[in-house]
Write a protein that holds these residues in place. Structure first.
Motif, PDB file in Angstrom:
ATOM      1  N   ASP A 104     110.051   0.783   6.123  1.00 27.33           N
ATOM      2  CA  ASP A 104     111.039   0.202   5.229  1.00 27.33           C
ATOM      3  C   ASP A 104     112.266   1.115   5.225  1.00 27.33           C
ATOM      4  O   ASP A 104     112.171   2.306   4.880  1.00 27.33           O
ATOM      5  CB  ASP A 104     110.468   0.071   3.814  1.00 27.33           C
ATOM      6  N   ALA A 132     104.776  -8.869   7.654  1.00 30.63           N
ATOM      7  CA  ALA A 132     106.191  -8.688   7.989  1.00 30.63           C
ATOM      8  C   ALA A 132     107.034  -9.495   7.022  1.00 30.63           C
ATOM      9  O   ALA A 132     106.834 -10.701   6.839  1.00 30.63           O
ATOM     10  CB  ALA A 132     106.472  -9.141   9.420  1.00 30.63           C
ATOM     11  N   GLY A 133     107.962  -8.814   6.366  1.00 27.66           N
ATOM     12  CA  GLY A 133     108.934  -9.443   5.480  1.00 27.66           C
ATOM     13  C   GLY A 133     110.206  -8.635   5.535  1.00 27.66           C
ATOM     14  O   GLY A 133     110.823  -8.482   6.585  1.00 27.66           O
ATOM     15  N   GLY A 134     110.614  -8.063   4.394  1.00 26.75           N
ATOM     16  CA  GLY A 134     111.722  -7.128   4.412  1.00 26.75           C
ATOM     17  C   GLY A 134     111.325  -5.806   5.047  1.00 26.75           C
ATOM     18  O   GLY A 134     112.176  -5.022   5.463  1.00 26.75           O
ATOM     19  N   LYS A 157     107.662 -10.975  -3.524  1.00 31.82           N
ATOM     20  CA  LYS A 157     108.730 -10.184  -2.902  1.00 31.82           C
ATOM     21  C   LYS A 157     108.784  -8.738  -3.388  1.00 31.82           C
ATOM     22  O   LYS A 157     109.647  -7.983  -2.944  1.00 31.82           O
ATOM     23  CB  LYS A 157     110.088 -10.847  -3.165  1.00 31.82           C
ATOM     24  N   ASN A 215     106.698 -13.084   2.697  1.00 35.32           N
ATOM     25  CA  ASN A 215     106.326 -12.418   3.931  1.00 35.32           C
ATOM     26  C   ASN A 215     105.153 -13.129   4.589  1.00 35.32           C
ATOM     27  O   ASN A 215     104.373 -13.819   3.936  1.00 35.32           O
ATOM     28  CB  ASN A 215     105.985 -10.947   3.675  1.00 35.32           C
ATOM     29  N   VAL A 248     116.053 -15.638   0.036  1.00 36.62           N
ATOM     30  CA  VAL A 248     114.970 -14.711   0.335  1.00 36.62           C
ATOM     31  C   VAL A 248     113.645 -15.431   0.124  1.00 36.62           C
ATOM     32  O   VAL A 248     113.404 -16.012  -0.938  1.00 36.62           O
ATOM     33  CB  VAL A 248     115.039 -13.453  -0.553  1.00 36.62           C
ATOM     34  N   LEU A 258     111.654 -11.783   3.062  1.00 30.84           N
ATOM     35  CA  LEU A 258     112.416 -11.962   4.296  1.00 30.84           C
ATOM     36  C   LEU A 258     113.669 -12.775   3.999  1.00 30.84           C
ATOM     37  O   LEU A 258     113.594 -13.868   3.432  1.00 30.84           O
ATOM     38  CB  LEU A 258     111.548 -12.682   5.335  1.00 30.84           C
ATOM     39  N   ARG A 259     114.816 -12.243   4.389  1.00 31.19           N
ATOM     40  CA  ARG A 259     116.075 -12.942   4.143  1.00 31.19           C
ATOM     41  C   ARG A 259     116.274 -14.024   5.189  1.00 31.19           C
ATOM     42  O   ARG A 259     116.100 -13.792   6.390  1.00 31.19           O
ATOM     43  CB  ARG A 259     117.256 -11.967   4.172  1.00 31.19           C
ATOM     44  N   THR A 260     116.648 -15.230   4.733  1.00 37.64           N
ATOM     45  CA  THR A 260     116.840 -16.359   5.627  1.00 37.64           C
ATOM     46  C   THR A 260     118.281 -16.415   6.115  1.00 37.64           C
ATOM     47  O   THR A 260     119.164 -15.691   5.635  1.00 37.64           O
ATOM     48  CB  THR A 260     116.474 -17.669   4.910  1.00 37.64           C
TER      49      THR A 260
END
Length: 477
Positions: free
Chosen positions: A263, A459-461, A421, A438, A435, A428-430
């Motif tokens: 991160d 997997a996300g931010g 989140k 994940n 947002v 995860l930002r689109t």
């Protein structure tokens, strides 16, 4: 729970049983020559202990394993076992006549074998053997039953264009039932997305209505995603035997491992992972801790789940693994470098549904979904404001498979989406600026009655990976 096939067939079964009990039958007993009713013949059948041995044994490849001896010393017990084995399969129509009493051809009629007793002996001598010597039991090879096999074309179609047209792949594979039900699931998912998404767009995502509409929209995406994954599973599953849910799980499991978090917002990325699960009949208690030794960052999550529907994990037996749980968890997360603490609680429902109820082609897989709310408070230096309290909608869904097939090895693996989140994986930002949650894959398995492993990738931010060792206490001996 009665199946649809049972509900359709019970009237026909009742008529047949009524005919057996009420109507006379013009049948002649093989041993006595007397006229018997259908009920009496049924009682004399091998299934109910009778000695009426079928004499129309088919040659290869039909039939089942029937112990026969080439000599005249066949015992009555072996003949009875052969009759009971034959009664479990459907034999082709052939004339059935009383035995001639020739001891050299026990249980075979002269009419079915050319040349009378000599023909019967020849038939026995030509029957395929299964590695036995003369005088040992002969085995008729079983007829191969139709089974599903892997096909390349449906597997390719399951990806393109199958990810958009769910059910297309099983339709090409000749599985119309699975195709129809997956198309129906896809349609239901699209309908829920429209039912929730259109009002959100028309109201400009008003805070007064966003919560229920958002939940409906997420439910639509989950049904759509599950049908897409089921579409893939239905054409890949013929390559392996389907797994089954474990009949029982240990009352206590301890877990210890390593977690890595990539991160860019934090300098620390190595964590010690600790966990414990206790199963007390319908109640399951769970505690998880993630500790970063280099920084002191610590997250602790503790709580439990109560089984509302379905058998408890400690005594699941032969059930299909479907369940519904009510969950309550507390959360404590300390950020010493950043100088704040997060304290909160989660409340929700989590359900699991065996996909074999949708179609036999989906046996060994399951769908899971959860919904709930989270309320959190932030403690940091400075005055308290409304921003110190935060609530969010919790939602997740996944598609998984059972890994065990009986025995000490038992486990499961699942691909999932988590709308939360504020975890290590974040959101995860689109491309539109919003947002979402994940995506990830997790699994756990007991390799023996005592030891097992657990792993997760999300997997996300941020990117998160975890690998742990499991020690089980109080399991099966």
């Amino acid at each position: 729970m009665e199946s649809e096939q049972f509900r359709r067939s019970w009237p026909f079964t009742g008529v047949v049983l009524w005919m057996c009990l009420a109507l006379p039958a013009s049948a002649v007993a093989q041993d006595e020559g007397a006229r018997l009713s259908a009920l009496e013949l049924l009682i004399r059948s091998p299934q109910l202990g009778g000695s009426d041995i079928p004499r129309d044994l088919p040659g290869p490849p039909g039939g089942v394993e029937v112990p026969l001896r080439a000599d005249a010393s066949t015992s009555s017990g072996a003949a009875m076992a052969g009759a009971q084995a034959v009664s479990a399969t459907t034999l082709p129509d052939a004339p059935v006549r009383p035995s001639s009493g020739d001891a050299s051809t026990p249980g075979l009629s002269e009419e079915m074998s050319p040349g009378g007793p000599e023909g019967s002996s020849a038939l026995l001598s030509e029957a395929p053997r299964t590695g036995v010597s003369d005088g040992a039991p002969l085995t008729l090879l079983p007829e191969s039953s139709p089974s599903r096999s892997f096909q390349v074309l449906p597997a390719v179609v399951a990806v393109v264009p199958g990810l958009l047209f769910h059910g297309l792949a099983p339709a090409i594979a000749g599985d119309g039932q699975t195709a129809r039900r997956l198309f129906a699931m896809e349609g239901a998912g699209l309908g829920l997305i429209a039912l929730g998404g259109v009002p959100i767009a028309l109201t400009g995502a008003s805070r007064r209505t966003i919560a229920p509409l958002y939940a409906v929209t997420l439910a639509g995406f989950s049904v759509f995603g599950i049908s897409a994954l089921a579409n893939l599973y239905s054409v890949v599953s013929p390559t392996f035997d389907p797994g089954v849910p474990a009949a029982t799980l240990p009352p206590l499991e301890l877990e210890m491992g390593y977690q890595y978090v990539s991160d860019t917002s934090f300098d620390y990325d190595h964590f010690v992972s600790l966990g414990a699960v206790a199963r007390l009949d319908s109640l399951k208690l769970e505690a998880v801790a993630r500790l970063a030794p280099e920084d002191g960052n610590a997250q602790v999550r503790f709580g439990g789940a109560y089984r509302l529907l379905g058998a408890p994990e400690q005594r699941r037996g032969d059930t299909d693994g479907s369940s519904l749980d009510a969950e309550l968890f507390g959360l404590y997360h300390r950020y010493p470098t950043e100088g704040f603490i997060v304290i909160g609680g989660d409340l929700g429902l989590r359900g699991r549904f065996a996909m074999s109820r949708v179609s036999p082609a989906l046996a060994g897989s399951f769908a899971e979904a959860s919904i709930g709310m989270s309320l959190q408070g932030y403690s940091y230096p400075g005055p308290v404001s409304d921003g110190n309290l935060h609530e969010q909608l919790l939602y997740s869904f996944g598609y998984g498979v059972w890994l065990g097939r009986g025995g000490p090895f038992k486990g499961e693996a699942m691909i999932f989406y988590d709308h939360r989140k504020d975890g290590f994986a974040g959101g995860l930002r689109t491309f539109g600026g919003g947002v979402v949650g994940n995506f990830g894959l997790r699994g756990r398995a007991l390799l023996t009655e005592t030891w097992g492993v657990a792993a997760e990738v999300a997997a996300g931010g941020a990117l998160v990976g975890r690998l742990s060792l499991i020690y089980a206490l109080g399991g099966e001996s």
